[in-house]
Motif scaffolding. Sequence first.
Motif, PDB file in Angstrom:
ATOM      1  N   LEU A 116      29.215  17.454 109.781  1.00 44.64           N
ATOM      2  CA  LEU A 116      29.170  17.764 107.939  1.00 44.64           C
ATOM      3  C   LEU A 116      27.073  18.709 107.448  1.00 44.64           C
ATOM      4  O   LEU A 116      26.866  17.944 107.593  1.00 44.64           O
ATOM      5  CB  LEU A 116      29.763  17.010 106.397  1.00 44.64           C
ATOM      6  CG  LEU A 116      29.638  18.058 105.314  1.00 44.64           C
ATOM      7  CD1 LEU A 116      30.244  18.841 105.259  1.00 44.64           C
ATOM      8  CD2 LEU A 116      30.147  16.814 104.539  1.00 44.64           C
ATOM      9  N   ALA A 117      27.309  20.083 106.971  1.00 45.62           N
ATOM     10  CA  ALA A 117      25.864  19.677 106.877  1.00 45.62           C
ATOM     11  C   ALA A 117      25.653  19.626 105.528  1.00 45.62           C
ATOM     12  O   ALA A 117      26.907  19.516 104.535  1.00 45.62           O
ATOM     13  CB  ALA A 117      26.147  21.275 106.998  1.00 45.62           C
ATOM     14  N   PRO A 118      24.194  18.783 105.328  1.00 45.11           N
ATOM     15  CA  PRO A 118      23.881  18.729 104.030  1.00 45.11           C
ATOM     16  C   PRO A 118      24.043  19.870 102.622  1.00 45.11           C
ATOM     17  O   PRO A 118      23.559  21.346 103.867  1.00 45.11           O
ATOM     18  CB  PRO A 118      22.430  18.075 104.095  1.00 45.11           C
ATOM     19  CG  PRO A 118      22.138  18.952 105.281  1.00 45.11           C
ATOM     20  CD  PRO A 118      23.312  19.157 106.090  1.00 45.11           C
ATOM     21  N   THR A 119      23.811  19.630 101.775  1.00 44.12           N
ATOM     22  CA  THR A 119      24.065  20.638 100.741  1.00 44.12           C
ATOM     23  C   THR A 119      22.078  21.050 100.599  1.00 44.12           C
ATOM     24  O   THR A 119      22.245  22.189 100.694  1.00 44.12           O
ATOM     25  CB  THR A 119      24.409  20.226  99.324  1.00 44.12           C
ATOM     26  OG1 THR A 119      25.657  19.770  99.384  1.00 44.12           O
ATOM     27  CG2 THR A 119      24.287  20.997  97.951  1.00 44.12           C
ATOM     28  N   ALA A 120      21.644  19.889 100.547  1.00 43.18           N
ATOM     29  CA  ALA A 120      19.724  20.302 100.902  1.00 43.18           C
ATOM     30  C   ALA A 120      18.940  19.926 101.580  1.00 43.18           C
ATOM     31  O   ALA A 120      19.304  18.194 101.350  1.00 43.18           O
ATOM     32  CB  ALA A 120      19.560  20.343  99.523  1.00 43.18           C
ATOM     33  N   CYS A 121      18.240  20.065 101.476  1.00 43.10           N
ATOM     34  CA  CYS A 121      17.011  19.086 101.913  1.00 43.10           C
ATOM     35  C   CYS A 121      15.726  18.892 101.669  1.00 43.10           C
ATOM     36  O   CYS A 121      15.242  19.454 101.267  1.00 43.10           O
ATOM     37  CB  CYS A 121      16.943  19.364 103.923  1.00 43.10           C
ATOM     38  SG  CYS A 121      15.387  17.949 104.501  1.00 43.10           S
ATOM     39  N   VAL A 122      15.149  18.282 101.527  1.00 38.11           N
ATOM     40  CA  VAL A 122      13.497  17.659 100.224  1.00 38.11           C
ATOM     41  C   VAL A 122      12.752  16.699 101.334  1.00 38.11           C
ATOM     42  O   VAL A 122      13.541  15.912 101.686  1.00 38.11           O
ATOM     43  CB  VAL A 122      13.778  17.875  99.107  1.00 38.11           C
ATOM     44  CG1 VAL A 122      12.316  17.213  98.064  1.00 38.11           C
ATOM     45  CG2 VAL A 122      14.632  18.146  98.244  1.00 38.11           C
ATOM     46  N   VAL A 123      11.242  17.201 101.630  1.00 41.70           N
ATOM     47  CA  VAL A 123      10.567  17.167 102.301  1.00 41.70           C
ATOM     48  C   VAL A 123       9.212  17.040 101.493  1.00 41.70           C
ATOM     49  O   VAL A 123       8.890  18.152 100.519  1.00 41.70           O
ATOM     50  CB  VAL A 123      10.292  17.946 103.954  1.00 41.70           C
ATOM     51  CG1 VAL A 123      11.131  17.847 104.587  1.00 41.70           C
ATOM     52  CG2 VAL A 123      10.289  19.167 103.319  1.00 41.70           C
ATOM     53  N   ILE A 124       8.927  15.375 101.421  1.00 38.86           N
ATOM     54  CA  ILE A 124       7.800  15.112 100.165  1.00 38.86           C
ATOM     55  C   ILE A 124       6.898  14.183 101.662  1.00 38.86           C
ATOM     56  O   ILE A 124       6.847  13.984 102.052  1.00 38.86           O
ATOM     57  CB  ILE A 124       7.655  14.256  99.629  1.00 38.86           C
ATOM     58  CG1 ILE A 124       9.198  14.663  98.474  1.00 38.86           C
ATOM     59  CG2 ILE A 124       6.741  14.142  98.980  1.00 38.86           C
ATOM     60  CD1 ILE A 124      10.019  13.975  97.577  1.00 38.86           C
ATOM     61  N   GLY A 125       5.266  15.564 101.284  1.00 37.33           N
ATOM     62  CA  GLY A 125       4.288  15.448 102.247  1.00 37.33           C
ATOM     63  C   GLY A 125       4.673  14.678 103.911  1.00 37.33           C
ATOM     64  O   GLY A 125       3.822  13.511 103.498  1.00 37.33           O
ATOM     65  N   PHE A 126       5.040  15.286 104.005  1.00 33.21           N
ATOM     66  CA  PHE A 126       4.280  15.609 105.996  1.00 33.21           C
ATOM     67  C   PHE A 126       4.637  16.293 106.368  1.00 33.21           C
ATOM     68  O   PHE A 126       5.960  17.212 106.457  1.00 33.21           O
ATOM     69  CB  PHE A 126       5.705  13.887 106.537  1.00 33.21           C
ATOM     70  CG  PHE A 126       5.925  13.564 107.651  1.00 33.21           C
ATOM     71  CD1 PHE A 126       4.635  12.409 107.244  1.00 33.21           C
ATOM     72  CD2 PHE A 126       6.049  13.659 108.659  1.00 33.21           C
ATOM     73  CE1 PHE A 126       4.031  11.544 108.923  1.00 33.21           C
ATOM     74  CE2 PHE A 126       6.376  12.716 109.740  1.00 33.21           C
ATOM     75  CZ  PHE A 126       5.351  12.110 109.747  1.00 33.21           C
ATOM     76  N   ALA A 127       3.705  16.975 107.635  1.00 35.54           N
ATOM     77  CA  ALA A 127       4.099  18.012 108.141  1.00 35.54           C
ATOM     78  C   ALA A 127       5.296  18.074 108.580  1.00 35.54           C
ATOM     79  O   ALA A 127       5.658  17.020 110.066  1.00 35.54           O
ATOM     80  CB  ALA A 127       2.830  18.673 109.241  1.00 35.54           C
ATOM     81  N   PRO A 128       6.003  19.007 109.646  1.00 33.69           N
ATOM     82  CA  PRO A 128       7.074  19.315 110.588  1.00 33.69           C
ATOM     83  C   PRO A 128       6.643  19.151 112.575  1.00 33.69           C
ATOM     84  O   PRO A 128       4.555  19.529 112.042  1.00 33.69           O
ATOM     85  CB  PRO A 128       6.926  20.788 110.382  1.00 33.69           C
ATOM     86  CG  PRO A 128       6.371  21.404 109.790  1.00 33.69           C
ATOM     87  CD  PRO A 128       5.834  20.482 108.582  1.00 33.69           C
ATOM     88  N   PRO A 129       7.451  18.688 113.573  1.00 29.28           N
ATOM     89  CA  PRO A 129       6.590  18.196 114.310  1.00 29.28           C
ATOM     90  C   PRO A 129       6.136  19.486 114.765  1.00 29.28           C
ATOM     91  O   PRO A 129       5.395  18.982 115.699  1.00 29.28           O
ATOM     92  CB  PRO A 129       7.978  17.721 114.816  1.00 29.28           C
ATOM     93  CG  PRO A 129       8.809  17.686 113.724  1.00 29.28           C
ATOM     94  CD  PRO A 129       8.337  18.702 112.586  1.00 29.28           C
ATOM     95  N   HIS A 130       6.330  20.313 114.806  1.00 23.67           N
ATOM     96  CA  HIS A 130       5.950  21.628 115.392  1.00 23.67           C
ATOM     97  C   HIS A 130       4.544  22.307 115.389  1.00 23.67           C
ATOM     98  O   HIS A 130       3.723  22.496 115.551  1.00 23.67           O
ATOM     99  CB  HIS A 130       6.719  23.041 115.524  1.00 23.67           C
ATOM    100  CG  HIS A 130       6.615  23.806 113.974  1.00 23.67           C
ATOM    101  ND1 HIS A 130       7.658  23.253 112.954  1.00 23.67           N
ATOM    102  CD2 HIS A 130       5.737  24.561 113.313  1.00 23.67           C
ATOM    103  CE1 HIS A 130       7.286  24.677 111.944  1.00 23.67           C
ATOM    104  NE2 HIS A 130       6.351  24.658 111.792  1.00 23.67           N
ATOM    105  N   THR A 131       3.684  21.688 113.710  1.00 26.79           N
ATOM    106  CA  THR A 131       2.373  21.579 113.573  1.00 26.79           C
ATOM    107  C   THR A 131       1.438  20.962 113.843  1.00 26.79           C
ATOM    108  O   THR A 131      -0.126  20.369 114.212  1.00 26.79           O
ATOM    109  CB  THR A 131       2.175  21.704 112.071  1.00 26.79           C
ATOM    110  OG1 THR A 131       2.407  20.318 111.584  1.00 26.79           O
ATOM    111  CG2 THR A 131       3.650  23.104 111.671  1.00 26.79           C
ATOM    112  N   TRP A 132       2.305  19.274 114.383  1.00 30.81           N
ATOM    113  CA  TRP A 132       1.133  18.531 114.653  1.00 30.81           C
ATOM    114  C   TRP A 132       0.400  18.485 116.341  1.00 30.81           C
ATOM    115  O   TRP A 132       0.658  19.243 117.281  1.00 30.81           O
ATOM    116  CB  TRP A 132       2.323  17.126 115.021  1.00 30.81           C
ATOM    117  CG  TRP A 132       3.380  16.215 114.386  1.00 30.81           C
ATOM    118  CD1 TRP A 132       3.150  17.086 112.712  1.00 30.81           C
ATOM    119  CD2 TRP A 132       4.164  15.121 114.939  1.00 30.81           C
ATOM    120  NE1 TRP A 132       3.905  16.643 112.495  1.00 30.81           N
ATOM    121  CE2 TRP A 132       4.328  15.222 113.143  1.00 30.81           C
ATOM    122  CE3 TRP A 132       4.637  14.691 116.119  1.00 30.81           C
ATOM    123  CZ2 TRP A 132       5.837  14.827 112.694  1.00 30.81           C
ATOM    124  CZ3 TRP A 132       5.552  14.392 115.623  1.00 30.81           C
ATOM    125  CH2 TRP A 132       5.678  13.713 114.303  1.00 30.81           C
TER     126      TRP A 132
END
Length: 259
Positions: A116-132
């Motif tokens: 089941l897909a989530p209704t939403a996702c909230v990300v706080i203060g961390f860079a996504p992996p493709h930017t590392w």
Amino acid sequence: MHAPRTVPRTEGDWFWLPVPRPHAAIRLFCFPHAGGDATAFASLGQLLPEEIELWGVRMPARGGRARDPYPETFDDLVRAVGAAALPHLDRPYAVLGQSVGALVGYEVARHLSRRLAPTACVVIGFAPPHTWRATPGSGGADDVRELADFMLRNDERAGAVISHPALRERVERVLLADMGLVRTYRRVGTAPLDCPLHAVLGADDEAVTAWEMTEWKRCSTGSHALDVLNAGHLVLQSGEAVVRQVADIVQDLLLPSPY
């Protein structure tokens, strides 16, 4: 008459509910920062409306799970939390993660999306992996000492603990385990989430940039937005006014106004 006091409860090994709301329309699974625990979301749980029930993730090797074994790899952690959450997908859910918890929450959401897909996702203060440029925490013990000092500057409650030598040693062991787990992270596939993804950044965050936070837009096919709040890296430990802003963001995402 006084309103009845709500008593927090646990659900299995993995979840802590600061304000149980059995009739809530949606569950919000929350993932703590490195060294943190489910109680990092106590204030947020109190400020959310009755329709949203917060489920904080209880990490092993700390708090009430101090004796529980730590997962060997990041993927082991994702699978364990996913398996624990699976029986509770009887209603819509969303995911929120702070700092390293943003990455864990995102990957757990991808894992659960098979069911089941989530209704939403909230990300706080961390860079996504493709930017590392390098895996966070790749400096080992040196990074952990630096991170402990960082927590002193960014979390008043943690600072009171870390200032005590014996307690600081315990916190550093947990941080070392958490950051070691991140070093085992491997991107499995590239399928993005299919839901709105909302990023939140503290204006005084020393660890991540606004550009990096906007790059989370590549991690979801849904709508995306970025809010910059008057906070440090640990946004939810930056005072009640900021936590209230995050609660408003969550409410607007999960319970949009019909007008």
